[in-house]
Scaffold this active site. Structure first.
Site, mmCIF file in Angstrom:
data_model
loop_
_atom_site.group_PDB
_atom_site.id
_atom_site.type_symbol
_atom_site.label_atom_id
_atom_site.label_comp_id
_atom_site.label_asym_id
_atom_site.label_seq_id
_atom_site.Cartn_x
_atom_site.Cartn_y
_atom_site.Cartn_z
ATOM 1 N N ASP A 47 0.817 -1.215 0.000
ATOM 2 C CA ASP A 47 0.000 0.000 0.000
ATOM 3 C C ASP A 47 0.849 1.263 0.000
ATOM 4 O O ASP A 47 0.598 2.192 -0.781
ATOM 5 C CB ASP A 47 -0.940 0.004 1.209
ATOM 6 C CG ASP A 47 -2.026 -1.073 1.086
ATOM 7 O OD1 ASP A 47 -2.261 -1.539 -0.037
ATOM 8 O OD2 ASP A 47 -2.617 -1.432 2.120
ATOM 9 N N ARG A 52 3.153 5.372 17.351
ATOM 10 C CA ARG A 52 2.772 6.455 16.438
ATOM 11 C C ARG A 52 3.473 7.782 16.756
ATOM 12 O O ARG A 52 3.945 8.456 15.844
ATOM 13 C CB ARG A 52 1.245 6.639 16.408
ATOM 14 C CG ARG A 52 0.454 5.413 15.961
ATOM 15 C CD ARG A 52 1.132 4.629 14.869
ATOM 16 N NE ARG A 52 0.335 3.513 14.377
ATOM 17 C CZ ARG A 52 0.848 2.381 13.932
ATOM 18 N NH1 ARG A 52 2.162 2.194 13.930
ATOM 19 N NH2 ARG A 52 0.085 1.415 13.476
ATOM 20 N N ASP A 101 -5.455 5.135 14.129
ATOM 21 C CA ASP A 101 -4.127 5.635 13.767
ATOM 22 C C ASP A 101 -4.173 6.920 12.965
ATOM 23 O O ASP A 101 -3.269 7.751 13.075
ATOM 24 C CB ASP A 101 -3.344 4.560 13.012
ATOM 25 C CG ASP A 101 -2.793 3.489 13.932
ATOM 26 O OD1 ASP A 101 -2.607 3.788 15.130
ATOM 27 O OD2 ASP A 101 -2.556 2.359 13.476
ATOM 28 N N SER A 134 -4.692 -7.967 9.085
ATOM 29 C CA SER A 134 -3.977 -6.697 9.147
ATOM 30 C C SER A 134 -3.103 -6.752 10.394
ATOM 31 O O SER A 134 -3.606 -6.966 11.497
ATOM 32 C CB SER A 134 -4.969 -5.534 9.248
ATOM 33 O OG SER A 134 -4.279 -4.321 9.466
#
Length: 400
Positions: A14, A95, A124, A175
């Site tokens: 991606d 993050r 996220d 995922s």
């Protein structure tokens, strides 16, 4: 001058496709930024070369494993951070360190926009964009999957059409997001919350059903941070990695939870965090030995609010910064050793010792040598229960 966009780059399909997709959709040059937080897999140099091969004009790579362990995982450990009493913030913690490097790259390469690969459904996107806005208020954010309609089918077709150096045929049914603090797995058949996880879901942990022999470990802390394992000095990263191996071999740290996402939906998540869960169990017990009662009770409230803020993407917020000050102050005496048995999915504390413990053997013992004056108890109970006694008398007079 051509506009530049910094892209959070993982090396997968991606984000590899997103390099060219963003360039075509916006006319901007793309700088790929890859940050190693202990996710394993390919080397940073391999990922860097792939980014350049997919059309990035620059590729910025950072080994942030030590930084992540010390500056992000250790504050979470001090706060015993478990969202919904279960999830040790595996993705949420990574993050802000990624955001820090994204903003640094934007400054270095003169970019005006930062891009990430999140969908419009997850937490996220909030964590990335709130963090980016806080550290770089002048920067814009885009998300190709969410904003530019980059679906997986389109990504595969684009990669094949452009001949990008990325595998497009193999599709993992899940995922997955992982780092040194743990591993998160979602989607696929796990979205039916009646389905139990199958063996292929797990990677960091062995099955706890047929464990090896008991693994006894002693973890030494200084001011809330692990500094030695079995007497051997370790850095925070080394402590996490060693306990990932040892607790993981015993099947410790498997978590299956229906979780309240920030965006308002419930989501089924599977986590593996063997090192994190073993360290949190040890740290909590050392706090029981070393932190004063009222401070400890209040800290539970602070810990929960700290955890919610970090889950919600507020790592850089004023409130989280203020709570850090309180949590750090509570860790002044969280120094000592915790002995644990790692076995069959459980990390069980079997011993505690600290030169600054509040546990006083002579006060606690029921044997000879007891220094606790039991004659004080009667008066204490009378005064302690007086307000309830007076209120109860009133209720009885009023016929309540």
């Amino acid at each position: 001058m051509t506009e530049r966009i910094v892209l959070a780059y993982s090396g997968g399909l991606d984000t590899s496709v997103a390099i060219g997709w963003i360039a075509e959709a916006t006319g901007a040059e793309v700088i790929a930024v890859a940050v190693d937080v202990g996710q394993g897999g390919e080397s940073l140099e391999t990922i860097r070369q792939r980014a350049l091969g997919c059309g990035a004009v620059e590729a910025y790579v950072a080994d942030a494993r030590e930084e992540f362990a010390t500056d992000y995982c250790m504050p979470a450990l001090k706060a015993n951070a478990l969202y919904m009493d279960a999830y040790p913030l595996v993705s949420a913690l990574s993050r802000p360190v990624i955001v820090k490097h994204l903003v640094a790259a934007a400054r270095e390469f003169g970019a005006t926009t930062v891009s990430h690969g999140c969908t419009g459904k997850g937490n996220d996107q909030v964590r990335f964009e709130v963090g980016i806005q806080t550290l770089g208020p002048d920067l814009k954010c885009i998300a190709p999957v969410r904003d530019l309609a980059l679906t997986r089918d389109k990504a595969i077709a684009f990669a094949e059409e452009k001949g990008l150096p990325i595998e497009t045929t193999k599709k993992n049914p899940f995922s997955i997001d992982q780092n040194v603090w743990g591993r998160a797995v979602e989607t696929g058949f796990l979205e039916d919350i009646w389905n139990g996880p199958t063996k292929d879901v797990y990677d960091y942990t062995a099955s706890p059903e047929f464990p090896p022999a008991v693994d006894e470990v002693t973890i030494s802390f200084r001011e809330g941070v692990p500094v030695a394992i079995d007497g051997h000095a370790v850095t925070p990263l080394q402590a996490i990695e060693e306990l990932n191996r040892r607790a993981g071999a015993q099947g410790i740290g498997r978590i299956d939870i229906v979780e309240d996402r920030l965006v308002g939906i419930k989501s089924r998540e599977i986590y593996e965090a063997p090192g994190a869960m073993a360290l949190i169990a040890a740290h909590r017990e050392l706090e029981n030995v070393t932190i004063e009662r009222e401070q400890a009770r209040f800290k539970k409230t602070v810990d929960q609010r700290w955890t919610e803020l970090v889950y919600d993407g507020q790592w850089f917020s004023p409130l989280k910064r203020s709570l850090d000050t309180f949590v750090d102050d509570t860790q002044k005496y969280v120094t000592g050793d915790i002995r644990m048995d790692l076995h069959g999915g459980r990390a069980t504390v079997t011993g505690r010792r600290s030169d600054v413990a509040l546990y006083d053997f002579n006060l606690a013992t029921y044997d000879s040598g007891d220094t606790f004056d039991q004659s004080m108890a009667r008066g204490f109970i009378e005064i302690f229960g007086l307000s309830s006694k007076v209120a109860s008398s009133r209720d009885q007079r009023a016929g309540a």
